[in-house]
Design an enzyme around this catalytic site. Structure first.
Site, PDB file in Angstrom:
ATOM      1  N   ARG A   1       0.611  -1.206   0.311  1.00  0.00           N
ATOM      2  CA  ARG A   1       0.393  -0.094  -0.074  1.00  0.00           C
ATOM      3  C   ARG A   1       0.809   1.184  -0.319  1.00  0.00           C
ATOM      4  NH1 ARG A   1      -4.231   0.527   4.082  1.00  0.00           N
ATOM      5  NH2 ARG A   1      -2.904   1.753   5.626  1.00  0.00           N
TER       6      ARG A   1
ATOM      7  N   LYS B   1      -2.428   7.274   0.941  1.00  0.00           N
ATOM      8  CA  LYS B   1      -2.145   7.878   2.343  1.00  0.00           C
ATOM      9  C   LYS B   1      -1.253   8.882   2.769  1.00  0.00           C
ATOM     10  CE  LYS B   1      -2.068   4.915   6.887  1.00  0.00           C
ATOM     11  NZ  LYS B   1      -3.261   5.451   7.119  1.00  0.00           N
TER      12      LYS B   1
ATOM     13  N   GLU C   1     -16.258   6.404   6.213  1.00  0.00           N
ATOM     14  CA  GLU C   1     -15.445   6.224   6.833  1.00  0.00           C
ATOM     15  C   GLU C   1     -14.791   6.964   8.261  1.00  0.00           C
ATOM     16  OE1 GLU C   1     -10.785   4.973   5.705  1.00  0.00           O
ATOM     17  OE2 GLU C   1     -10.875   7.153   4.416  1.00  0.00           O
TER      18      GLU C   1
HETATM   19  N1  PMP Z   1      -8.755   5.237   7.094  1.00  0.00           N
HETATM   20  C1  PMP Z   1      -7.622   6.047   7.071  1.00  0.00           C
HETATM   21  C2  PMP Z   1      -7.668   6.950   7.303  1.00  0.00           C
HETATM   22  C3  PMP Z   1      -7.296   5.514   8.132  1.00  0.00           C
HETATM   23  O1  PMP Z   1      -5.916   5.846   8.402  1.00  0.00           O
HETATM   24  C4  PMP Z   1      -6.720   3.965   8.307  1.00  0.00           C
HETATM   25  C5  PMP Z   1      -5.352   4.198   9.209  1.00  0.00           C
HETATM   26  N2  PMP Z   1      -4.984   4.018  10.578  1.00  0.00           N
HETATM   27  C6  PMP Z   1      -7.751   3.120   8.174  1.00  0.00           C
HETATM   28  C7  PMP Z   1      -8.830   3.766   7.465  1.00  0.00           C
HETATM   29  C8  PMP Z   1      -7.261   2.017   8.546  1.00  0.00           C
HETATM   30  O2  PMP Z   1      -6.616   1.216   8.453  1.00  0.00           O
HETATM   31  P1  PMP Z   1      -5.516  -0.163   8.435  1.00  0.00           P
HETATM   32  O3  PMP Z   1      -6.681  -1.082   8.340  1.00  0.00           O
HETATM   33  O4  PMP Z   1      -4.538  -0.588   7.243  1.00  0.00           O
HETATM   34  O5  PMP Z   1      -5.230   0.610   9.726  1.00  0.00           O
END
Ligand code: PMP
Length: 293
Positions: A52, A151, A184
């Site tokens: 990622r 990200k 989210e």
């Molecule tokens: N959404 C956002 C905006 C995030 O920054 C994160 C990670 N902290 C997630 C979802 C969750 O992703 P992951 O399960 O890969 O940590």
């Protein structure tokens, strides 16, 4: 011995781990990052996180001057030197030092930083009693402005939402996209359960493709024989859900029992959510790249 930080190929003491004020990561949020965890000396889903990271970098035309294998080794070396078994790992790649203009081509070399530290979690009480969260007015960045799938070091959109949640004394903020669909939270993906079906917003609504999200979707099918759907939904669907929970590397799987002052289900963490928490925790302690071989 104090904490060592990996910076551009060297292990540097925490006090000396500094970047230039001309780094475009600082000046413009020009860079990408990852948050990863190690459990009992194993790094959970390290490859997925690195992939990622490289995808995020590719999307902003930033070439990471290391192979994925080299970066994987650097993460493990940083955990080893710090003797950390249970850790939070922050990988940061910035555009590097430039001048005060925006031009990324004027930046010399990307900075590669790996910070490993003890993990700070939501208090255990929240896993037992559930979170109370709110929908905020800050809308999610859209794909045609800054894709939420990247990200990037520019997290202001999420920070503005977090500020709103805090003003309401809520633990997290639910962000809608410009059309009013649920996307989210500020650092976690969201799931609802209705009549035994697990629903989560699809990637195209504007979310980070969470690695915990993917893991939990698989667990729900394999271990709980649930139907899992990636579907658009609105606030109505959250308010009328039987269960709700959030997923993320830091939070793992955490129940939600109240949204915008409406009680979800019977106001207690739901039975599927509790099972998913257990299954997820089993996985974190049984899988992952070993650090201290
Ligand atoms: N959404 C956002 C905006 C995030 O920054 C994160 C990670 N902290 C997630 C979802 C969750 O992703 P992951 O399960 O890969 O940590």
């Amino acid at each position: 011995m104090g904490l060592k930080i990996y910076m551009n190929g060297k292990m540097t003491d925490k006090e000396h781990a500094k970047i230039s004020v001309f780094d475009h990561g600082l000046l413009y949020g020009d860079g990408v990052f990852e948050g990863i965890r190690a459990y009992s000396g194993r790094v959970f889903r390290l490859r997925d996180h690195l992939e990622r990271l490289y995808d995020s970098a590719r999307a902003i035309r930033l070439t990471i001057p290391m192979t994925i294998e080299e970066l994987e080794k650097a993460v493990i070396a940083t955990l080893r030197i710090n003797k950390l078994k249970d850790a939070y790992i922050r990988l940061v790649i910035t555009r590097g030092n430039g001048d005060l203009g925006l031009d990324p081509d004027k930046c010399s070399e990307p900075s590669i930083i790996i910070i490993t530290d003890k993990i700070k979690l939501y208090p255990e009480a929240y896993y037992k009693k559930g979170l109370e969260i709110v929908t905020v007015s800050t809308r999610k960045n859209s794909h045609d402005t800054l894709s939420p799938s990247i990200k990037s070091l520019n997290y202001l959109n999420n920070i503005l939402a977090k500020i709103e949640a805090k003003l309401c004394n809520a633990q997290e903020a639910i962000m809608l996209n410009k059309d009013g669909y649920v996307t989210e939270c500020t650092g976690d993906n969201i799931f609802i359960i209705k009549n035994g079906e697990l629903l989560t917003p699809p990637s195209y609504v504007g979310i980070l493709n969470g690695i915990t999200r993917k893991t939990v979707m698989k667990l729900a099918v394999k271990k709980l024989a649930m139907t899992v759907k990636e579907e658009l939904f609105t606030q109505f669907h959250m308010y009328t859900a039987n269960e709700c929970f959030l997923t993320g590397t830091g939070a793992e799987v955490i129940p939600v029992i109240r949204i915008d002052d409406r009680i979800i289900g019977d106001g207690k963490p739901g039975k599927y959510t509790i099972k998913l928490i257990t299954e997820f925790r089993k996985l974190t302690t049984s899988e992952g790249v070993e650090v201290f071989r």
